[in-house]
Design an enzyme around this catalytic site. Structure first.
Site, mmCIF file in Angstrom:
data_model
loop_
_atom_site.group_PDB
_atom_site.id
_atom_site.type_symbol
_atom_site.label_atom_id
_atom_site.label_comp_id
_atom_site.label_asym_id
_atom_site.label_seq_id
_atom_site.Cartn_x
_atom_site.Cartn_y
_atom_site.Cartn_z
ATOM 1 N N TYR A 143 102.567 -45.846 -51.632
ATOM 2 C CA TYR A 143 102.951 -45.825 -51.994
ATOM 3 C C TYR A 143 102.607 -43.962 -53.433
ATOM 4 O O TYR A 143 103.459 -43.860 -54.049
ATOM 5 C CB TYR A 143 104.193 -46.821 -52.523
ATOM 6 C CG TYR A 143 104.799 -47.238 -51.465
ATOM 7 C CD1 TYR A 143 104.877 -46.290 -50.501
ATOM 8 C CD2 TYR A 143 104.743 -48.260 -52.221
ATOM 9 C CE1 TYR A 143 106.221 -47.664 -50.084
ATOM 10 C CE2 TYR A 143 106.465 -49.428 -50.946
ATOM 11 C CZ TYR A 143 106.411 -48.733 -49.996
ATOM 12 O OH TYR A 143 107.054 -49.909 -49.241
ATOM 13 N N LYS A 194 96.619 -53.220 -40.189
ATOM 14 C CA LYS A 194 96.083 -52.600 -38.630
ATOM 15 C C LYS A 194 95.368 -51.983 -37.706
ATOM 16 O O LYS A 194 95.307 -51.226 -37.775
ATOM 17 C CB LYS A 194 98.000 -51.652 -38.853
ATOM 18 C CG LYS A 194 99.038 -52.664 -38.119
ATOM 19 C CD LYS A 194 99.908 -51.482 -37.723
ATOM 20 C CE LYS A 194 100.280 -51.149 -35.993
ATOM 21 N NZ LYS A 194 100.436 -52.275 -35.218
ATOM 22 N N ASP A 226 102.175 -56.526 -36.821
ATOM 23 C CA ASP A 226 103.713 -55.856 -36.594
ATOM 24 C C ASP A 226 103.468 -57.396 -36.049
ATOM 25 O O ASP A 226 104.689 -58.500 -35.783
ATOM 26 C CB ASP A 226 103.151 -55.025 -35.201
ATOM 27 C CG ASP A 226 102.174 -54.219 -34.692
ATOM 28 O OD1 ASP A 226 101.076 -55.745 -34.746
ATOM 29 O OD2 ASP A 226 102.179 -54.257 -33.638
#
Ligand code: NAD
Length: 369
Positions: A143, A194, A226
């Site tokens: 962001y 991840k 995930d």
């Protein structure tokens, strides 16, 4: 707890002022019954500040936020300001507050209150007793990463770019907060990234493993984001504290939030680093937005904001007794069957925002008697 802690209230837009009004009641109760005094000043942020001052956060408001002991914010935004320039839109004020105060640690508890176990979309056997916390890195990552933007390509098509960037220092400081909080809870920490497909994930995992050497009594699990999303809805009670980056934290905390059944019940805290005197900048806010669809109706659920105030007592003023008192009062009010419209169930009594605040103070009276 010493008296006269300095607070800045930023009610913001939509239902913000309504739900903050109920925190004023709790503060009056604390003053009257517990002799705990707060100096509360109030200021504008978001759309309300754009209307009055032409920008969603003035420098004066920012420096006031940085000089008090803690900030409580309602919510910002609404359709009225959807088309204002991007750099002054309501959310820009909130992002600037978080960035300038360096509030890198965002704590979002997901606790299932027994009386509301039936409000979750998951079967109650999977979520009853759930009490977990997601710790999200809040001031870096995708962001904030540069370069970012949308540009035209030579062939006449467009291209959008966001950059996910983390330094080892940024990772270490959030992960350390994770270990510290886990140490005060069940001593189990899940670190989520991840690392299988992202370089930032590889660095995150390396740093976390290294920091864990300083916390040998905490059980550390690495988990891919995930898989974590899947595990949150499959078996959420396996988690106690999850620490993760800005993007994954945004998504996973919304997912965890919904396990509890209602947006109107969820508090949050955003903390900075402690200085040498132990003082830490901090802002507390409900997870929900400004709910423009019900603003001005006195029907909003004030409990997320009241629970955010309880988090303030716990994390800014080290006052777990009064924080627990408020949490108990919330549970009791709900056990008595009082409900705002967002959590209304068959056979329960529908109350307004102000009636909920009043009932909560009566419950505090009972518990403190
Ligand atoms: P929202 O959280 O405001 O509302 C989503 C739904 O939940 C609405 O139906 C609303 O009525 C309901 N709801 C939310 N809080 C409630 C409460 N306390 N009591 C009862 N019902 C409640 O999200 P949205 O509709 O996506 O966004 C509305 C505005 O809020 C937008 O401008 C958005 O940018 C802003 N927003 C601000 C924040 C913040 O200030 N931190 C967070 C999210 C959204």
């Amino acid at each position: 707890m010493s008296a006269n802690k300095k607070l800045l209230f930023l009610p913001g837009d939509g239902i913000g002022p309504e739900v903050m009004g109920q925190v004023h009641r709790v503060i009056e109760w604390m003053d009257r019954r517990r002799h705990i005094c707060f100096d509360v000043t109030e200021d504008l942020v978001g759309g309300a500040a754009i209307d009055a001052q032409g920008t969603s956060l003035t420098d004066e408001t920012l420096s006031a936020a940085m000089s008090v002991d803690a900030v409580l914010l309602g919510a910002v935004g609404g359709p009225k300001w959807d088309n204002v320039a991007r750099d002054i839109r309501p959310e820009a004020g909130l992002l600037k507050l978080r960035k300038e105060m360096d509030l890198f640690a965002n704590l979002r508890p997901a606790t299932v209150i027994p009386a509301l176990a039936g409000a979750s979309t998951l079967k109650s056997e999977f979520i009853s007793g759930l009490d977990m916390l997601i710790l999200r890195e809040l001031t870096s990552g995708i962001y904030f990463g540069k370069p970012c933007g949308i540009s035209e390509r030579d062939d006449g098509t467009s291209e959008a770019l966001d950059t996910q960037r983390y330094t080892s220092t940024e990772i270490e400081r959030i992960v350390r907060v994770g270990f510290e909080i886990a140490g005060k809870r069940e001593r189990v920490l899940h670190s989520v990234e991840k690392a299988n497909v992202m370089e930032t994930g590889v660095l995150w995992r390396q740093i976390t493993s290294k920091v864990s050497e300083d916390y040998p009594s905490i059980e550390l699990h690495h988990m891919y984001a995930d898989n974590c999303a899947m595990q949150l809805v499959r078996a959420p009670k396996q988690f106690d504290v999850i620490v993760t980056d800005n993007l994954f934290g945004d998504i996973l905390s919304d997912c965890a939030a919904m396990l509890t059944g209602s947006l109107g019940m969820l508090p949050s805290a955003s903390l900075g680093n402690a200085d040498e005197s132990g003082r830490r900048m901090a802002m507390y806010e409900p997870v929900h937005g400004s709910a423009p669809d019900i603003a001005g109706e006195d029907s909003a659920n004030p409990l997320a904001t009241i629970l955010s105030f309880a988090m303030m007592l716990q994390y800014s003023f080290d006052d777990s007794d009064n924080a627990d008192l408020i949490k108990n009062a919330v549970s009791q009010v709900l056990a008595r069957g009082l409900r705002t419209s967002d959590i209304m169930q068959d056979g329960m009594k529908l109350v307004s925002c102000s009636q909920m605040g009043e009932a909560l103070c009566m419950e505090l009276d009972r518990l403190a008697a």
